[in-house]
Design an enzyme around this catalytic site. Sequence first.
Site, PDB file in Angstrom:
ATOM      1  N   ASP A   1     -22.131   8.563 -23.727  1.00  0.00           N
ATOM      2  CA  ASP A   1     -22.561   8.253 -25.235  1.00  0.00           C
ATOM      3  C   ASP A   1     -21.940   7.246 -25.797  1.00  0.00           C
ATOM      4  O   ASP A   1     -20.700   7.207 -25.625  1.00  0.00           O
ATOM      5  CB  ASP A   1     -22.390   9.649 -25.827  1.00  0.00           C
ATOM      6  CG  ASP A   1     -22.937   9.711 -27.503  1.00  0.00           C
ATOM      7  OD1 ASP A   1     -24.013   9.715 -27.522  1.00  0.00           O
ATOM      8  OD2 ASP A   1     -22.133   9.692 -28.342  1.00  0.00           O
TER       9      ASP A   1
ATOM     10  N   GLU B   1     -13.963   8.666  -5.670  1.00  0.00           N
ATOM     11  CA  GLU B   1     -13.254   9.462  -5.022  1.00  0.00           C
ATOM     12  C   GLU B   1     -13.847  10.674  -4.356  1.00  0.00           C
ATOM     13  O   GLU B   1     -13.546  11.290  -3.381  1.00  0.00           O
ATOM     14  CB  GLU B   1     -12.013   9.868  -5.613  1.00  0.00           C
ATOM     15  CG  GLU B   1     -11.146   8.919  -6.007  1.00  0.00           C
ATOM     16  CD  GLU B   1      -9.866   9.358  -6.813  1.00  0.00           C
ATOM     17  OE1 GLU B   1      -9.921  10.683  -7.030  1.00  0.00           O
ATOM     18  OE2 GLU B   1      -8.882   8.649  -7.311  1.00  0.00           O
TER      19      GLU B   1
END
Length: 557
Positions: free
Chosen positions: A223, A272
């Site tokens: 956002d 990751e």
Amino acid sequence: MSQQHSAAPAPTSAVEGRPDWWRDAVIYQVYPRSFADGNGDGMGDLEGVRTRLPYLRDLGVDAVWLSPFYASPQADAGYDVSDYRVVDPMFGTLLDADALIRDAHALGLRIIVDLVPNHSSDQYEWFRRALAEGPGSPSRDRYHFRPGKGRNGELPPNDWESIFGGPAWTRVTEPDGTPGEWYLHLFAPEQPDFNWEHPAVGDEFRSILRFWLDMGVDGFRIDVAHGMVKAEGLPDLGDHEQLTLLGNDVMPFFDQDGVHDIYREWRLVLDEYSGDRIFVAEAWTPTVERTANYVRPDELHQAFNFQYLATHWDAEELRTVVNRTLDAMRPVGAPATWVLSNHDVTRHATRFANPAGLGTQIRLAGDREVGLRRARAATLLMLALPGSAYVYQGEELGLPDVVDLPDEVRQDPAYFRGAGQDGFRDGCRVPIPWTRTGPSYGFGDGGSWLPQPADWGGLSVEAQTGEPGSTLELYRAALAVRRERADLGAGDAVEWLRAPEGVLAFRRGEFVCVANTTGESVPMPAYGRVLLASGEITEAAGEAKVPADTTVWWSAS
């Protein structure tokens, strides 16, 4: 080599094993409070979403983006977050979120959640501590607190205005009861902006990312991704015109270059994790070329194409923004995105029902028949373009905006702030209809938090399912064709074909799309077998008559 994390089960459908699935994905936005109510309290919730996941699978979308469901006082419908690791009780619990993610994955749907990093709620622990500790405290450094101007500090620190109207600053009462410093809020006063120059803010959000990634989410919609970093010194705008979300210039509080350092750090965290997870930027920028900066290879994966959303139903304008978008995204290797509606703008069935030039914040019903015809055509055009497409809940039903909500039920903060926006966002957030009858047309047993129009039963999922020519069946058919064909979705270019004024025509492999944006029927070559059309077309002697405001898909094979 980076460590690979695993959490909730990975998707097990057609999207499994598809590297870079997001490049041509169709992603469906769920606004949880208005999608489906599972407990009968009149408010949509995670359990309601969970029960409707099979509908979304059958619709043919690849992923579901959920607007915020975090703990929040709901001053701005959940975009004022008081705890990023807790589900608000109105939506359920963390167990409900976990079950939703797992069920979605079992159905082959990916889950993208909203992240709100520009600001918190004024009830967030950090902000409450900052108020309690007073001026000069380390806690205040995590937000933008400043002394006021004027003899007694009675004036705001600068001339910035809130997106929702009025000053972007609110003065606090200090612990000793005296008028004190001011804090920055680009949105509502209940949404103080974080100071992203403070290292604790970055540490906290990297932790939040890991929390939800460990829960198994497949990505984040960010956002106000163009916010967060403010120009050094928070300079006045002066005579520079104050702009809203979509402007024509870089503002000192939006689209600052420093946001890209944040996203490079976030990308390291995301990478990751296994499962090809993604970031999507809500980045309102002056140009699509500026938007491309957010999706460079070491930053985010996608950015909403608001320039396309704001384009009128006009062939020349559409062609221009399509070309600029594809040209801007190609050098950074990112897919284009296409979107027509969301929870912040008037639904496109209503925008296209009104004269061009009224913008994306329309409070007029317009000609609903024309609006729906254009909306259907615009959808087929959007789904034919290379890249990823976003669908806002209810647009597959052809829902218009509700423009006559009584004042006493409206909840958009812009309405109460008096910004001239008139609380327009409530109209696109009315709960969607599932059944022909019932107190909330199948939304839930307890009514709906915003009143639904009396004629919405006829627009419901039940009423349109299996109905030839219905908007819902058009979406289902279009998404099925898109999924089946390799020359739809993927890629980064179109081959424009000659066409009359007011008509767009392009080829992608053996696929041809023709969109007539005029108010008259237009003769076109019959490019092969008709795959789908948003309206009734006629063919004879190798020529097709494409009706007004109609899009047609052809296949040469």
